[in-house]
Design a protein around this motif. Sequence first.
Motif, mmCIF file in Angstrom:
data_model
loop_
_atom_site.group_PDB
_atom_site.id
_atom_site.type_symbol
_atom_site.label_atom_id
_atom_site.label_comp_id
_atom_site.label_asym_id
_atom_site.label_seq_id
_atom_site.Cartn_x
_atom_site.Cartn_y
_atom_site.Cartn_z
ATOM 1 N N ALA A 182 35.423 32.056 62.554
ATOM 2 C CA ALA A 182 36.169 33.014 61.765
ATOM 3 C C ALA A 182 36.099 32.621 60.293
ATOM 4 O O ALA A 182 36.061 31.446 59.955
ATOM 5 C CB ALA A 182 37.607 33.073 62.233
ATOM 6 N N ILE A 183 36.094 33.626 59.443
ATOM 7 C CA ILE A 183 36.047 33.411 58.000
ATOM 8 C C ILE A 183 37.464 33.515 57.455
ATOM 9 O O ILE A 183 38.180 34.482 57.709
ATOM 10 C CB ILE A 183 35.151 34.458 57.307
ATOM 11 C CG1 ILE A 183 33.715 34.309 57.795
ATOM 12 C CG2 ILE A 183 35.235 34.340 55.803
ATOM 13 C CD1 ILE A 183 32.790 35.375 57.268
ATOM 14 N N ASP A 184 37.867 32.514 56.710
ATOM 15 C CA ASP A 184 39.164 32.536 56.043
ATOM 16 C C ASP A 184 39.013 33.327 54.757
ATOM 17 O O ASP A 184 38.472 32.829 53.771
ATOM 18 C CB ASP A 184 39.625 31.108 55.762
ATOM 19 C CG ASP A 184 40.981 31.057 55.081
ATOM 20 O OD1 ASP A 184 41.586 32.117 54.833
ATOM 21 O OD2 ASP A 184 41.445 29.930 54.788
ATOM 22 N N MET A 185 39.455 34.579 54.757
ATOM 23 C CA MET A 185 39.287 35.462 53.604
ATOM 24 C C MET A 185 39.986 34.928 52.366
ATOM 25 O O MET A 185 39.570 35.190 51.251
ATOM 26 C CB MET A 185 39.791 36.871 53.935
ATOM 27 C CG MET A 185 39.007 37.554 55.050
ATOM 28 S SD MET A 185 37.244 37.649 54.736
ATOM 29 C CE MET A 185 37.192 39.009 53.623
ATOM 30 N N LEU A 186 41.042 34.155 52.532
ATOM 31 C CA LEU A 186 41.744 33.605 51.373
ATOM 32 C C LEU A 186 40.964 32.466 50.729
ATOM 33 O O LEU A 186 41.172 32.146 49.566
ATOM 34 C CB LEU A 186 43.143 33.134 51.777
ATOM 35 C CG LEU A 186 44.075 34.238 52.285
ATOM 36 C CD1 LEU A 186 45.393 33.637 52.773
ATOM 37 C CD2 LEU A 186 44.321 35.273 51.215
ATOM 38 N N ALA A 187 40.031 31.883 51.487
ATOM 39 C CA ALA A 187 39.250 30.762 50.960
ATOM 40 C C ALA A 187 37.997 31.227 50.221
ATOM 41 O O ALA A 187 37.347 30.435 49.557
ATOM 42 C CB ALA A 187 38.869 29.822 52.093
ATOM 43 N N LEU A 188 37.656 32.530 50.347
ATOM 44 C CA LEU A 188 36.484 33.047 49.660
ATOM 45 C C LEU A 188 36.721 33.055 48.160
ATOM 46 O O LEU A 188 37.807 33.372 47.686
ATOM 47 C CB LEU A 188 36.148 34.459 50.139
ATOM 48 C CG LEU A 188 35.712 34.578 51.589
ATOM 49 C CD1 LEU A 188 35.490 36.041 51.942
ATOM 50 C CD2 LEU A 188 34.469 33.788 51.855
ATOM 51 N N LYS A 189 35.688 32.715 47.417
ATOM 52 C CA LYS A 189 35.811 32.642 45.966
ATOM 53 C C LYS A 189 34.554 33.197 45.326
ATOM 54 O O LYS A 189 33.443 32.894 45.769
ATOM 55 C CB LYS A 189 35.987 31.168 45.585
ATOM 56 C CG LYS A 189 36.184 30.898 44.136
ATOM 57 C CD LYS A 189 36.531 29.423 43.969
ATOM 58 C CE LYS A 189 35.727 28.859 42.839
ATOM 59 N NZ LYS A 189 35.982 27.459 42.607
ATOM 60 N N VAL A 190 34.717 34.010 44.298
ATOM 61 C CA VAL A 190 33.577 34.552 43.574
ATOM 62 C C VAL A 190 32.990 33.427 42.731
ATOM 63 O O VAL A 190 33.675 32.803 41.932
ATOM 64 C CB VAL A 190 33.994 35.735 42.680
ATOM 65 C CG1 VAL A 190 32.823 36.196 41.820
ATOM 66 C CG2 VAL A 190 34.523 36.886 43.524
ATOM 67 N N ARG A 191 31.700 33.165 42.922
ATOM 68 C CA ARG A 191 31.020 32.104 42.162
ATOM 69 C C ARG A 191 30.300 32.650 40.945
ATOM 70 O O ARG A 191 30.101 31.966 39.972
ATOM 71 C CB ARG A 191 30.017 31.390 43.066
ATOM 72 C CG ARG A 191 30.590 30.668 44.250
ATOM 73 C CD ARG A 191 31.095 29.279 43.924
ATOM 74 N NE ARG A 191 30.139 28.439 43.238
ATOM 75 C CZ ARG A 191 29.284 27.602 43.813
ATOM 76 N NH1 ARG A 191 29.245 27.510 45.116
ATOM 77 N NH2 ARG A 191 28.476 26.869 43.091
ATOM 78 N N GLY A 192 29.835 33.898 41.020
ATOM 79 C CA GLY A 192 29.100 34.507 39.926
ATOM 80 C C GLY A 192 28.933 35.989 40.179
ATOM 81 O O GLY A 192 29.229 36.475 41.270
#
Length: 174
Positions: free
Chosen positions: A1-11
């Motif tokens: 499962a992907i933790d949507m809160l842990a996603l971060k825009v890098r560029g």
Amino acid sequence: AIDMLALKVRGVLKGDGVSTYLHPRGTDHLLAFGNAADENGRVTGLDLTIFDVRDLSNPKLVQRRTLPGAYSQSLYEHKAFNFFEDKGVLAIPLNDWQNGFSGMEVYGVTTTKGFKLRGRIDHKDLAEQMGWTWGPEVGRSVIIRNTIYSISDVGIKSSSLANPEHEHAAITLK
């Protein structure tokens, strides 16, 4: 499962228009395909672009080719977009109503020199054999050795990969 809160825009990839398809080009570049647009956001044709993504926080546009007045099935059908990584060849179906062409364009692609048109494959002659008065839509391509096969609503053509306008054979589908 992907933790949507842990996603971060890098560029952020910046360019005019909208890319509808992104394809990896090696490990540090992205090949993008989509609509070209003017400063008011109106679609003006197609864009082929290459982005350097080695630095994810600062991706850069390194190559661009705009095809004014053109449209492609590849905008909404990823199977129509065909990039042959080992040969550095891109084949895309193309409808260019400004110039009366409906077929496939074949490009040599490098990250340093961009997109070099190798040739166009036109299926209009096959359509005329079947009594059509309009150009057929080419939707798929396959490369086997040094031959590219283009498949349209009306037939299949085999052409030289080095010079796609040199046709080996053609067959209509009735």
